[in-house]
Design a protein around this motif. Structure first.
Motif, mmCIF file in Angstrom:
data_model
loop_
_atom_site.group_PDB
_atom_site.id
_atom_site.type_symbol
_atom_site.label_atom_id
_atom_site.label_comp_id
_atom_site.label_asym_id
_atom_site.label_seq_id
_atom_site.Cartn_x
_atom_site.Cartn_y
_atom_site.Cartn_z
ATOM 1 N N THR A 91 50.823 31.214 -76.396
ATOM 2 C CA THR A 91 50.319 30.240 -75.427
ATOM 3 C C THR A 91 49.673 30.948 -74.240
ATOM 4 N N MET A 92 50.234 32.065 -73.818
ATOM 5 C CA MET A 92 49.615 32.819 -72.721
ATOM 6 C C MET A 92 48.242 33.339 -73.133
ATOM 7 N N ILE A 93 48.095 33.734 -74.389
ATOM 8 C CA ILE A 93 46.788 34.191 -74.880
ATOM 9 C C ILE A 93 45.811 33.019 -74.916
ATOM 10 N N SER A 94 46.263 31.867 -75.419
ATOM 11 C CA SER A 94 45.356 30.711 -75.503
ATOM 12 C C SER A 94 44.980 30.179 -74.121
ATOM 13 N N CYS A 95 45.842 30.381 -73.121
ATOM 14 C CA CYS A 95 45.535 29.942 -71.749
ATOM 15 C C CYS A 95 44.710 30.974 -70.977
ATOM 16 N N GLY A 96 44.456 32.110 -71.588
ATOM 17 C CA GLY A 96 43.663 33.140 -70.924
ATOM 18 C C GLY A 96 44.435 33.955 -69.907
ATOM 19 N N LEU A 97 45.756 34.008 -70.050
ATOM 20 C CA LEU A 97 46.573 34.788 -69.129
ATOM 21 C C LEU A 97 46.911 36.171 -69.674
ATOM 22 N N LEU A 98 46.756 36.320 -70.978
ATOM 23 C CA LEU A 98 47.132 37.545 -71.659
ATOM 24 C C LEU A 98 46.085 37.832 -72.724
ATOM 25 N N THR A 99 45.847 39.085 -73.001
ATOM 26 C CA THR A 99 44.918 39.464 -74.062
ATOM 27 C C THR A 99 45.609 40.472 -74.979
ATOM 28 N N ARG A 100 45.114 40.566 -76.189
ATOM 29 C CA ARG A 100 45.650 41.558 -77.120
ATOM 30 C C ARG A 100 44.551 41.939 -78.093
ATOM 31 N N ARG A 101 44.754 43.058 -78.742
ATOM 32 C CA ARG A 101 43.818 43.486 -79.781
ATOM 33 C C ARG A 101 44.022 42.597 -81.004
ATOM 34 N N PRO A 102 42.994 42.488 -81.845
ATOM 35 C CA PRO A 102 43.133 41.648 -83.056
ATOM 36 C C PRO A 102 44.271 42.076 -83.981
ATOM 37 N N ASP A 103 44.625 43.357 -83.953
ATOM 38 C CA ASP A 103 45.709 43.805 -84.826
ATOM 39 C C ASP A 103 47.100 43.538 -84.231
ATOM 40 N N GLY A 104 47.144 42.891 -83.047
ATOM 41 C CA GLY A 104 48.426 42.520 -82.441
ATOM 42 C C GLY A 104 49.045 43.581 -81.572
#
Length: 189
Positions: free
Chosen positions: A138-151
């Protein structure tokens, strides 16, 4: 030769007026009359004009720096946290979820890459319902957190929180500090 102007500043006109009145002694006009005289000397029509001009300036300055805060939304979100600042349950309303995530976002280190294990451990320390994966996603979808595609390599996205989030973060900071202080005391004992 013209003399340079000497600025005069008084934090409180009432205190300044009373001091001046004491120095003038028996010849001093009434308190209100003296305050009106001081206001006129400062370029205002009277004391009331000076008060209203000062109040308007404060409102305008506050409007520039602070946005209107929905105190009810902040209060609703605060109820989702325990006495030491941990999220008790996953809120059902999306708006409360997002606001709660901002407080978790504020507790993540800025400008640092973290592994999935590190981010999960940090999030587990900040909530009680045992679902760091939902929080991460949810933090990624809200734009608060990012990660590489491999997790790998999670990172907090730096941006300004909305007004409600700032108030919530401020309110929860005291709870979190108390928890961390107690944790330090028990580890030193």
């Amino acid at each position: 030769m013209a003399k340079p102007p000497i600025p005069l500043s008084a934090d409180d006109l009432t205190v300044f007026s009373r001091s001046l009145s004491r120095q003038l002694g028996d010849t001093s006009p009434s308190h209100l009359k003296l305050m009106n005289m001081l206001a006129r000397a400062a370029g205002f029509q009277n004391l009331q004009h000076m008060r209203s001009a000062h109040a308007a300036t404060r409102r305008l300055e506050r409007g520039k720096t602070e946005h209107a805060v929905d105190a009810r939304a902040v209060e609703r979100c605060l109820h989702q946290f325990d006495a030491v600042g941990r999220l008790r349950r996953w809120p059902s309303k999306r708006s409360v979820q997002t606001l709660a995530l901002w407080s978790l976002w504020a507790r993540l280190p800025a400008g640092r890459n973290m592994t999935e294990r590190e981010i999960s451990d940090r999030l587990c320390a900040e909530h009680l319902f045992g679902d760091p994966a939902t929080l991460r996603r949810t933090m990624i979808s809200c734009g608060l957190l990012t990660r590489r595609p491999d997790g790998t390599d999670y990172r907090r996205i730096e941006k300004e929180p909305p007004a409600e989030a700032k108030v919530l973060i401020r309110a929860l900071t005291h709870r979190v500090r108390a928890r961390l202080s107690r944790a330090r005391e028990t580890s030193h004992a």
